[in-house]
Design an enzyme around this catalytic site. Structure first.
Site, PDB file in Angstrom:
ATOM      1  N   PRO A  89       0.911  -1.209   0.036  1.00 45.64           N
ATOM      2  CA  PRO A  89       0.176  -0.071  -0.021  1.00 45.64           C
ATOM      3  C   PRO A  89       0.819   1.200  -0.064  1.00 45.64           C
ATOM      4  O   PRO A  89       0.251   2.258  -0.266  1.00 45.64           O
ATOM      5  CB  PRO A  89      -0.913  -0.157   1.344  1.00 45.64           C
ATOM      6  CG  PRO A  89      -0.115  -1.216   2.073  1.00 45.64           C
ATOM      7  CD  PRO A  89       0.759  -2.042   1.094  1.00 45.64           C
ATOM      8  N   GLU A 116       2.219  -7.500   9.069  1.00 39.51           N
ATOM      9  CA  GLU A 116       2.515  -6.129   9.320  1.00 39.51           C
ATOM     10  C   GLU A 116       3.006  -5.442   8.108  1.00 39.51           C
ATOM     11  O   GLU A 116       3.053  -4.297   7.870  1.00 39.51           O
ATOM     12  CB  GLU A 116       3.134  -5.987  10.800  1.00 39.51           C
ATOM     13  CG  GLU A 116       2.924  -4.487  10.870  1.00 39.51           C
ATOM     14  CD  GLU A 116       1.478  -3.863  11.230  1.00 39.51           C
ATOM     15  OE1 GLU A 116       1.420  -2.343  10.913  1.00 39.51           O
ATOM     16  OE2 GLU A 116       0.724  -4.700  11.104  1.00 39.51           O
ATOM     17  N   ARG A 154      -3.260  -9.191 -20.720  1.00 42.20           N
ATOM     18  CA  ARG A 154      -4.013  -8.871 -21.832  1.00 42.20           C
ATOM     19  C   ARG A 154      -3.366  -7.747 -22.873  1.00 42.20           C
ATOM     20  O   ARG A 154      -4.074  -7.595 -23.932  1.00 42.20           O
ATOM     21  CB  ARG A 154      -5.474  -7.932 -21.177  1.00 42.20           C
ATOM     22  CG  ARG A 154      -5.250  -6.839 -20.548  1.00 42.20           C
ATOM     23  CD  ARG A 154      -6.366  -6.644 -19.773  1.00 42.20           C
ATOM     24  NE  ARG A 154      -7.698  -6.557 -20.560  1.00 42.20           N
ATOM     25  CZ  ARG A 154      -8.067  -5.514 -21.513  1.00 42.20           C
ATOM     26  NH1 ARG A 154      -7.195  -4.689 -21.699  1.00 42.20           N
ATOM     27  NH2 ARG A 154      -9.222  -5.814 -21.982  1.00 42.20           N
ATOM     28  N   ASP A 169      -9.597   0.798 -24.358  1.00 42.42           N
ATOM     29  CA  ASP A 169     -10.245   0.637 -23.404  1.00 42.42           C
ATOM     30  C   ASP A 169      -9.989   2.052 -22.466  1.00 42.42           C
ATOM     31  O   ASP A 169      -9.174   2.849 -22.704  1.00 42.42           O
ATOM     32  CB  ASP A 169      -9.188  -0.351 -22.609  1.00 42.42           C
ATOM     33  CG  ASP A 169      -9.601  -1.924 -22.746  1.00 42.42           C
ATOM     34  OD1 ASP A 169     -10.886  -2.073 -23.445  1.00 42.42           O
ATOM     35  OD2 ASP A 169      -8.716  -2.856 -22.544  1.00 42.42           O
TER      36      ASP A 169
END
Length: 246
Positions: A89, A116, A154, A169
């Site tokens: 993150p 953690e 893809r 896209d």
């Protein structure tokens, strides 16, 4: 392309490789993959891969040794220098531009964390990239890695059935994609825009561009700040704003 994924839970990932586009791409030898449980590389008899953090604090931290040794074994076997991607993150926000960049590589290696976090030496001395798929925290890096893998594979040549699909896209050209319709032309009184039934290709292209700009302006105006918009695009946006489309 070859993809290695280091994970404590390979069963979480195997399903995605046996479904849909990824399965077809693998069967056509467009890419290969290997799921590596880095617990197998733990040097202690209990195959422990985490420990308490120095300085105290809540949670456990993944130790460096099993991950370093797993990466060393893979790179020695493959004789390659892969992009080593740490899912975190704290990483760089993931986007289509990054997907296109990674799709040019021959070997990607993903490290999926748990607990953690990671021993900082993994981040500093092993990873070449650190990626986040959003400002939220997941139980582990597997879901993030699967998202990145799907978006990259893809883009590989001949993976999608229609070679024009990927460039059109959302985000591929920096804008959100225009609306799509299919048969019937009139569904319960909800009708397809007449322009799409006209057969006039140039006007359809213009309509789609306008709708793409309109949708981006309404939903993701931040994307417009990053675009090198043409004079015509600017004119369309000004008209949309005056008409209260924001």
């Amino acid at each position: 392309m070859h993809i290695d994924i280091l994970t404590l839970f390979p069963e979480m990932i195997s399903g995605i490789f046996n479904s849909s586009i990824l399965k077809k791409a693998n069967e056509k030898n467009k890419f290969s993959y290997n799921l590596v449980n880095f617990r197998d590389y733990a040097a202690n008899k209990h195959q422990k891969v985490d420990d308490y953090p120095y300085g105290g604090g809540a949670g456990m931290v993944l130790t460096a040794q099993p991950i370093f040794d797993a990466v060393a074994a893979i790179t020695t076997e493959k004789q390659t220098n892969p992009r080593i991607i740490l899912m975190s993150p704290q990483g760089e926000p993931y986007n289509q531009k990054k997907a296109e960049e990674l799709a040019e590589e021959e070997h990607l290696l993903f490290i999926c964390g748990h607990y953690e976090g990671y021993d900082e030496r993994i981040r500093e001395h092993l990873a070449t990239d650190e990626i986040s798929i959003g400002d939220f925290v997941l139980t582990g890096g597997e879901l993030g890695a699967m998202t990145v893998v799907d978006s990259v594979v893809r883009l590989l040549p001949d993976v999608l059935g229609n070679e024009k699909s990927a460039p059109e896209d959302s985000f591929s050209n920096g804008l959100l994609e225009h609306p799509h319709y299919t048969r019937p032309a009139d569904f319960r009184g909800m009708k397809v825009p007449e322009i799409l039934l006209s057969g006039h290709h140039a006007k359809i292209v213009q309509w789609r561009k306008r709708e793409s700009l309109k949708r981006t302006l309404e939903r993701r105006p931040d994307l417009l700040d990053k675009q090198n918009l043409s004079a015509e695009d600017q004119k369309i946006l000004e008209a949309l704003s005056k008409n209260g489309r924001t």
